[in-house]
Scaffold this motif. Sequence first.
Motif, mmCIF file in Angstrom:
data_model
loop_
_atom_site.group_PDB
_atom_site.id
_atom_site.type_symbol
_atom_site.label_atom_id
_atom_site.label_comp_id
_atom_site.label_asym_id
_atom_site.label_seq_id
_atom_site.Cartn_x
_atom_site.Cartn_y
_atom_site.Cartn_z
ATOM 1 N N MET A 1 115.911 120.962 -27.340
ATOM 2 C CA MET A 1 116.413 119.578 -27.403
ATOM 3 C C MET A 1 117.150 119.231 -26.104
ATOM 4 N N ASP A 2 116.843 118.055 -25.562
ATOM 5 C CA ASP A 2 117.481 117.645 -24.313
ATOM 6 C C ASP A 2 118.787 116.904 -24.611
ATOM 7 N N VAL A 3 119.904 117.546 -24.303
ATOM 8 C CA VAL A 3 121.179 116.915 -24.645
ATOM 9 C C VAL A 3 121.937 116.452 -23.398
ATOM 10 N N MET A 4 121.318 116.602 -22.244
ATOM 11 C CA MET A 4 122.025 116.212 -21.021
ATOM 12 C C MET A 4 122.188 114.689 -20.951
ATOM 13 N N THR A 5 123.367 114.238 -20.559
ATOM 14 C CA THR A 5 123.533 112.794 -20.315
ATOM 15 C C THR A 5 123.016 112.503 -18.903
ATOM 16 N N TYR A 6 122.829 111.224 -18.614
ATOM 17 C CA TYR A 6 122.352 110.904 -17.254
ATOM 18 C C TYR A 6 123.390 111.311 -16.211
ATOM 19 N N GLU A 7 124.674 111.253 -16.585
ATOM 20 C CA GLU A 7 125.718 111.636 -15.621
ATOM 21 C C GLU A 7 125.669 113.146 -15.342
ATOM 22 N N GLU A 8 125.432 113.916 -16.396
ATOM 23 C CA GLU A 8 125.296 115.374 -16.192
ATOM 24 C C GLU A 8 124.050 115.682 -15.370
ATOM 25 N N TYR A 9 122.992 114.947 -15.640
ATOM 26 C CA TYR A 9 121.744 115.156 -14.905
ATOM 27 C C TYR A 9 121.979 114.908 -13.408
ATOM 28 N N ILE A 10 122.693 113.825 -13.120
ATOM 29 C CA ILE A 10 122.972 113.485 -11.711
ATOM 30 C C ILE A 10 123.796 114.600 -11.057
ATOM 31 N N PHE A 128 118.776 103.281 -0.042
ATOM 32 C CA PHE A 128 117.785 102.791 -1.025
ATOM 33 C C PHE A 128 117.506 103.851 -2.093
ATOM 34 N N LEU A 129 117.416 105.112 -1.650
ATOM 35 C CA LEU A 129 117.066 106.173 -2.610
ATOM 36 C C LEU A 129 118.093 106.336 -3.727
ATOM 37 N N THR A 130 119.332 105.871 -3.506
ATOM 38 C CA THR A 130 120.327 106.010 -4.588
ATOM 39 C C THR A 130 119.828 105.323 -5.858
ATOM 40 N N HIS A 131 119.178 104.177 -5.701
ATOM 41 C CA HIS A 131 118.696 103.446 -6.885
ATOM 42 C C HIS A 131 117.481 104.132 -7.503
ATOM 43 N N VAL A 132 116.661 104.714 -6.632
ATOM 44 C CA VAL A 132 115.477 105.422 -7.133
ATOM 45 C C VAL A 132 115.930 106.622 -7.975
ATOM 46 N N PHE A 133 116.886 107.378 -7.450
ATOM 47 C CA PHE A 133 117.333 108.574 -8.194
ATOM 48 C C PHE A 133 118.172 108.195 -9.415
ATOM 49 N N ALA A 134 118.861 107.063 -9.356
ATOM 50 C CA ALA A 134 119.593 106.598 -10.539
ATOM 51 C C ALA A 134 118.606 106.336 -11.673
ATOM 52 N N ILE A 135 117.532 105.631 -11.354
ATOM 53 C CA ILE A 135 116.523 105.313 -12.382
ATOM 54 C C ILE A 135 115.832 106.593 -12.851
ATOM 55 N N GLU A 136 115.523 107.468 -11.909
ATOM 56 C CA GLU A 136 114.881 108.738 -12.285
ATOM 57 C C GLU A 136 115.769 109.500 -13.272
ATOM 58 N N SER A 137 117.072 109.500 -13.031
ATOM 59 C CA SER A 137 117.997 110.261 -13.884
ATOM 60 C C SER A 137 118.085 109.655 -15.286
ATOM 61 N N ILE A 138 118.067 108.334 -15.350
ATOM 62 C CA ILE A 138 118.118 107.699 -16.680
ATOM 63 C C ILE A 138 116.799 107.948 -17.427
ATOM 64 N N LEU A 139 115.704 107.794 -16.706
ATOM 65 C CA LEU A 139 114.395 108.009 -17.368
ATOM 66 C C LEU A 139 114.255 109.457 -17.860
ATOM 67 N N LYS A 140 114.696 110.404 -17.041
ATOM 68 C CA LYS A 140 114.552 111.822 -17.399
ATOM 69 C C LYS A 140 115.393 112.180 -18.622
ATOM 70 N N THR A 141 116.546 111.523 -18.780
ATOM 71 C CA THR A 141 117.439 111.913 -19.887
ATOM 72 C C THR A 141 117.292 111.017 -21.106
#
Length: 466
Positions: A1-10, A128-141
């Motif tokens: 089970m994936d329990v990581m929050t997006y903040e932990e993922y980042i 620019f990449l900050t927004h790309v990785f922000a979205i990636e982190s939310i999508l992944k979690t």
Amino acid sequence: MDVMTYEEYIAAHREYFEARLFEVLRFPSISAVEEHRADVKHTAEWFRSQFMSMDLQTELIESDGHPIVLAEYTPPNATDAMPTVMAYGHYDVQPPDPLDLWLSPPFEPTVRNGNVYARGATDNKGQFLTHVFAIESILKTQGSLPCKIKFVVEGEEESTGSVSLDQLLQTAEGKKKLACDCILVSDTSQFAPGLPTITYGLRGILACELFLTGPNRDLHSGTFGGSVFNPAIALTKILSQLIDENGVVQIPNFYDDVLPLTERERGQFAALPFDESEFFARIGLESGFGEKGYTTTERRCGRPTFDINGITAGYQGEGSKTIVPSKASAKFTCRLVPNQAPEKIASAVHAYIATLIPPGITWELSIQHGAVGMSLDLDKSRFVEPMANALEETYGKKPVFTREGGSIPIVAKFNHILQADVLLVGWGQDDDALHSPNEKFSLASFHNGILASARFFQKLADVDVK
Ligand code: BES
Ligand code: ZN
């Protein structure tokens, strides 16, 4: 089970984000230099594959200039009330010259003192990449997003002011592809290190090149000197009449349409935390210079200017060569403020220079590109509050609001044509050396930017655009 929050993922993916940033910094995507056309394209392809790896719908649009990369994601539960954010950036960079002043090569990202040094680090790949990785982190979690997202990243900002993206924006199909409620751009600076900043204005620009020709070839300065008008002298005389010793531009009608700074705005600028002597010390100066009657912040953010960017004439090689050169030329720019039209300023420049040409000199003025400035009424935007909250959570301080002296030509066009709110939130610093040798981006700013951006997107769950 994936329990990581997006903040932990980042927090857990710092190394991965840095590695990806360094990868894209290795491409010499210099849009102004034809020889780098393939490098520019490879950079576009890198972004497309990054978006594809995030399972976004992705498109690479070829143009007469350089490719535009689009990517988007619409959550399965999307409604009309759910906001669409477009994150815009540019993957092209300025030429790295002069190369000998770089402490490490411009396209070999190198970390020193917590900063990554490379051309494009802050302007604009890292930001620019900050927004790309922000979205990636939310999508992944979370498997989805609280908003609809579009990414637009292009390769002409630094050379022509985004001509191809502008063309796309003029077509019905392009307007549809780019339609959004909020345009999010991180291509500006914080007012002071660690001080979150929302920028509500940009200056416009007019870029020109003046070519003078005298005799049909370089002449011996003994045989001919004193009997013909030297084009290099003509050029310096003309240029010296474009601005006076008080920093006032001398082109007739130049200030006609300038919106004066209001007392309220002057008060806001004065209230910003600005250490003038430190500002100048960092660039090796004891004091500044500019239009009389205005403070440094007003001069940088709210007043129009004239600057010479480069001058060319005659012999520049080793030793001396006694000639009267045949040709002389200069590149110059005017920064414009809201309400000044670049076309009108171009005519005013042309008309004035026509009166300054000495006998025996022929001339040509080439207008390279122009863009209007803008000043936004942020009170009207429902995206400011979620961003201000995300910034305060991340930096522990409320953001300040300021105008920026630089230009991002496509942003005003997006604003008008798409009728969307603009949110300019930069993670850069004034001493990042953009357009200079040893450009850098703080890795702390990079990671904080990812976190603040992700928090902003999370907060959009409460924003209704219907
Ligand atoms: N990132 C800058 C804009 C900027 C400059 C923001 C200074 C903050 C401080 C952007 O990439 C840029 O350099 N724009 C050019 C546009 C021009 C080439 C049309 C500029 O301002 O010179
Ligand atoms: Zn730039």
